[in-house]
Design a protein around this motif. Structure first.
Motif, PDB file in Angstrom:
ATOM      1  N   ILE A  69       0.842  -1.205   0.000  1.00 14.47           N
ATOM      2  CA  ILE A  69       0.000   0.000   0.000  1.00 14.47           C
ATOM      3  C   ILE A  69       0.870   1.245   0.000  1.00 14.47           C
ATOM      4  CG2 ILE A  69      -1.804   1.241   1.256  1.00 14.47           C
ATOM      5  CD1 ILE A  69      -2.773  -1.376   2.348  1.00 14.47           C
ATOM      6  N   LEU A  70       2.006   1.202   0.702  1.00 13.36           N
ATOM      7  CA  LEU A  70       2.901   2.357   0.736  1.00 13.36           C
ATOM      8  C   LEU A  70       3.445   2.670  -0.656  1.00 13.36           C
ATOM      9  CD1 LEU A  70       4.425   4.465   2.419  1.00 13.36           C
ATOM     10  CD2 LEU A  70       6.218   2.759   2.785  1.00 13.36           C
ATOM     11  N   VAL A  71       3.902   1.624  -1.372  1.00 19.25           N
ATOM     12  CA  VAL A  71       4.410   1.843  -2.726  1.00 19.25           C
ATOM     13  C   VAL A  71       3.285   2.339  -3.638  1.00 19.25           C
ATOM     14  CG1 VAL A  71       5.414   0.698  -4.737  1.00 19.25           C
ATOM     15  CG2 VAL A  71       6.238   0.149  -2.452  1.00 19.25           C
ATOM     16  N   PHE A  72       2.097   1.787  -3.464  1.00 21.85           N
ATOM     17  CA  PHE A  72       0.958   2.218  -4.278  1.00 21.85           C
ATOM     18  C   PHE A  72       0.653   3.697  -4.059  1.00 21.85           C
ATOM     19  CE2 PHE A  72      -3.596   2.994  -4.700  1.00 21.85           C
ATOM     20  CZ  PHE A  72      -3.833   2.553  -5.986  1.00 21.85           C
ATOM     21  N   VAL A  73       0.658   4.142  -2.798  1.00 22.58           N
ATOM     22  CA  VAL A  73       0.336   5.542  -2.493  1.00 22.58           C
ATOM     23  C   VAL A  73       1.445   6.474  -2.977  1.00 22.58           C
ATOM     24  CG1 VAL A  73      -0.057   7.174  -0.604  1.00 22.58           C
ATOM     25  CG2 VAL A  73      -1.164   4.943  -0.564  1.00 22.58           C
ATOM     26  N   LEU A  74       2.707   6.085  -2.763  1.00 24.74           N
ATOM     27  CA  LEU A  74       3.822   6.953  -3.138  1.00 24.74           C
ATOM     28  C   LEU A  74       3.954   7.120  -4.650  1.00 24.74           C
ATOM     29  CD1 LEU A  74       6.623   5.881  -0.611  1.00 24.74           C
ATOM     30  CD2 LEU A  74       5.171   7.917  -0.542  1.00 24.74           C
ATOM     31  N   THR A  75       3.454   6.169  -5.416  1.00 22.32           N
ATOM     32  CA  THR A  75       3.597   6.249  -6.874  1.00 22.32           C
ATOM     33  C   THR A  75       2.319   6.707  -7.570  1.00 22.32           C
ATOM     34  OG1 THR A  75       3.026   3.886  -7.069  1.00 22.32           O
ATOM     35  CG2 THR A  75       5.371   4.460  -6.928  1.00 22.32           C
ATOM     36  N   ILE A  76       1.327   7.172  -6.821  1.00 21.66           N
ATOM     37  CA  ILE A  76       0.080   7.615  -7.464  1.00 21.66           C
ATOM     38  C   ILE A  76       0.340   8.804  -8.380  1.00 21.66           C
ATOM     39  CG2 ILE A  76      -2.119   8.746  -7.024  1.00 21.66           C
ATOM     40  CD1 ILE A  76      -2.583   6.924  -4.715  1.00 21.66           C
ATOM     41  N   VAL A  77       0.984   9.841  -7.844  1.00 20.33           N
ATOM     42  CA  VAL A  77       1.230  11.051  -8.646  1.00 20.33           C
ATOM     43  C   VAL A  77       2.193  10.773  -9.799  1.00 20.33           C
ATOM     44  CG1 VAL A  77       2.093  13.423  -8.584  1.00 20.33           C
ATOM     45  CG2 VAL A  77       0.680  12.565  -6.711  1.00 20.33           C
ATOM     46  N   PRO A  78       3.341  10.090  -9.584  1.00 23.44           N
ATOM     47  CA  PRO A  78       4.199   9.790 -10.745  1.00 23.44           C
ATOM     48  C   PRO A  78       3.512   8.940 -11.809  1.00 23.44           C
ATOM     49  CG  PRO A  78       5.420   9.492  -8.709  1.00 23.44           C
ATOM     50  CD  PRO A  78       3.994   9.694  -8.322  1.00 23.44           C
ATOM     51  N   ARG A  79       2.685   7.986 -11.390  1.00 22.35           N
ATOM     52  CA  ARG A  79       1.970   7.169 -12.375  1.00 22.35           C
ATOM     53  C   ARG A  79       0.957   8.008 -13.155  1.00 22.35           C
ATOM     54  NH1 ARG A  79      -1.156   3.749  -9.916  1.00 22.35           N
ATOM     55  NH2 ARG A  79      -0.523   4.043  -7.749  1.00 22.35           N
ATOM     56  N   LEU A  80       0.287   8.910 -12.464  1.00 25.14           N
ATOM     57  CA  LEU A  80      -0.681   9.766 -13.146  1.00 25.14           C
ATOM     58  C   LEU A  80       0.005  10.715 -14.125  1.00 25.14           C
ATOM     59  CD1 LEU A  80      -3.602  10.688 -13.423  1.00 25.14           C
ATOM     60  CD2 LEU A  80      -3.236  12.253 -11.509  1.00 25.14           C
ATOM     61  N   SER A  81       1.121  11.313 -13.714  1.00 26.20           N
ATOM     62  CA  SER A  81       1.826  12.224 -14.616  1.00 26.20           C
ATOM     63  C   SER A  81       2.400  11.476 -15.816  1.00 26.20           C
ATOM     64  CB  SER A  81       2.932  12.958 -13.857  1.00 26.20           C
ATOM     65  OG  SER A  81       3.920  12.042 -13.387  1.00 26.20           O
ATOM     66  N   LEU A  82       2.903  10.261 -15.600  1.00 28.21           N
ATOM     67  CA  LEU A  82       3.407   9.467 -16.719  1.00 28.21           C
ATOM     68  C   LEU A  82       2.287   9.132 -17.699  1.00 28.21           C
ATOM     69  CD1 LEU A  82       5.664   7.893 -18.109  1.00 28.21           C
ATOM     70  CD2 LEU A  82       5.174   5.972 -16.591  1.00 28.21           C
ATOM     71  N   THR A  83       1.106   8.826 -17.187  1.00 29.49           N
ATOM     72  CA  THR A  83      -0.038   8.542 -18.049  1.00 29.49           C
ATOM     73  C   THR A  83      -0.430   9.769 -18.859  1.00 29.49           C
ATOM     74  OG1 THR A  83      -0.858   6.899 -16.459  1.00 29.49           O
ATOM     75  CG2 THR A  83      -2.413   7.732 -18.073  1.00 29.49           C
ATOM     76  N   VAL A  84      -0.425  10.937 -18.217  1.00 34.06           N
ATOM     77  CA  VAL A  84      -0.773  12.174 -18.931  1.00 34.06           C
ATOM     78  C   VAL A  84       0.254  12.467 -20.023  1.00 34.06           C
ATOM     79  CG1 VAL A  84      -1.048  14.669 -18.667  1.00 34.06           C
ATOM     80  CG2 VAL A  84      -2.048  13.137 -16.983  1.00 34.06           C
ATOM     81  N   ARG A  85       1.536  12.287 -19.723  1.00 37.10           N
ATOM     82  CA  ARG A  85       2.572  12.526 -20.741  1.00 37.10           C
ATOM     83  C   ARG A  85       2.461  11.533 -21.892  1.00 37.10           C
ATOM     84  NH1 ARG A  85       5.900  12.943 -16.113  1.00 37.10           N
ATOM     85  NH2 ARG A  85       6.986  11.015 -16.659  1.00 37.10           N
TER      86      ARG A  85
END
Length: 298
Positions: A69-85
């Motif tokens: 859960i910690l890794v999931f929460v910490l990577t929410i914003v980077p995963r979202l920005s990568l998807t947008v890019r």
């Protein structure tokens, strides 16, 4: 290999960059590996939670205590920005990044709807009443009694073994009559004929609930697999996306950046005689500059 590590460098250091581009290779090198790490940590967290229940100890209730859960929460914003890019790189708007959330929430809504329908139907019968009674006892009782019941259920399940539990559930569900799909469709068609004002909206809502998760997931996958889209400039040329070169992405061969001032080149064209005279004049200026500055001659 160097580009592979650069993709992860972009993933972390460009976590809040929602305006650049990301190539398909960058997305598919980073995103699957992140989810593999999360899923690999999940069994260990589940085993720790289960061992606490068997020891009659309240497991840590802070979600961030568990690594997955910690890794999931910490990577929410980077995963979202990568998807947008990645969406920008495929020529789509960043608003399509909502598709995974739509697929997840619509799937949860569909599962809850099916579960509530099963619990309230006559097919579930006594099992639904028993399940609701157990749930009400856990909710209405005190916290200590609720945890005691959970500890007792965990110990009982561990002593029986999961094979016995699954066999028991199979026996319980095997005696239930199978739902008749054709009969259900016929009843729905009959309700539409008798009362179109209620039947047609029910069909539309049911179709929307069933199709939304699948359509959203397929659209998201299609956008993430889409190739890089090169945009035309105002003069008919093709523009290489500059962020791709900075992030280690590859640009298409043969596509060059066109100079918008190229149309004015005719104003500065010279004849061969003018070019030769210009070179002679430049050489003479260099010689004169050498005499005055270096040799000190007037």
């Amino acid at each position: 290999m160097r580009a592979f590590f650069q993709y992860f460098e972009n993933f972390f250091f460009r976590a809040f960059n929602f305006s650049g581009r990301a190539s398909p290779l960058e997305y598919w090198c980073v995103m699957p590996l992140i989810w593999i790490v999360i899923l690999a940590l999940l069994p260990g967290d589940a085993a720790e939670f289960w061992s606490s229940l068997l020891a009659r100890q309240i497991p840590p209730l802070n979600p961030l205590y568990y690594d997955s859960i910690l890794v999931f929460v910490l990577t929410i914003v980077p995963r979202l920005s990568l998807t947008v890019r990645r969406l920008h790189d495929s020529g789509k708007s960043g608003k399509w990044a909502k598709l995974p959330f739509i697929a997840i929430f619509s799937s949860i809504t569909l599962a809850l709807g099916i579960g509530s329908a099963l619990l309230t139907s006559s097919v579930a019968g006594n099992e639904a009443v028993l399940g609701l009674a157990v749930l009400a006892a856990l909710v209405m009782g005190s916290a200590e009694s609720a945890w005691d019941g959970i500890f007792a259920a965990a110990i009982a399940a561990n002593s029986l073994g999961w094979d016995v539990i699954w066999a028991t559930l199979s026996d319980m569900t095997g005696g239930m009559p199978k739902p008749q799909l054709a009969q259900g469709v016929g009843d729905l068609a009959q309700s539409v004929k008798s009362d179109p004002g209620i039947g047609i909206p029910a069909i539309l809502v049911t179709t929307l609930m069933v199709c939304t998760p699948v359509v959203s997931a397929l659209l998201h996958l299609m956008f993430m697999l889409a190739p890089t889209k090169y945009e035309e400039d105002g003069f008919g040329g093709m523009l290489d996306p500059a962020p791709m070169r900075k992030t280690g992405g590859s640009s298409a061969p043969g596509i060059k950046r066109r100079d918008p001032l190229q149309s004015y080149a005719c104003l500065f064209e010279r004849s061969p005689e003018q070019e030769a005279a210009l070179k002679v004049r430049q050489k003479q200026e260099l010689k004169d500059l050498y005499r005055t500055r270096v040799l000190g001659q007037g």
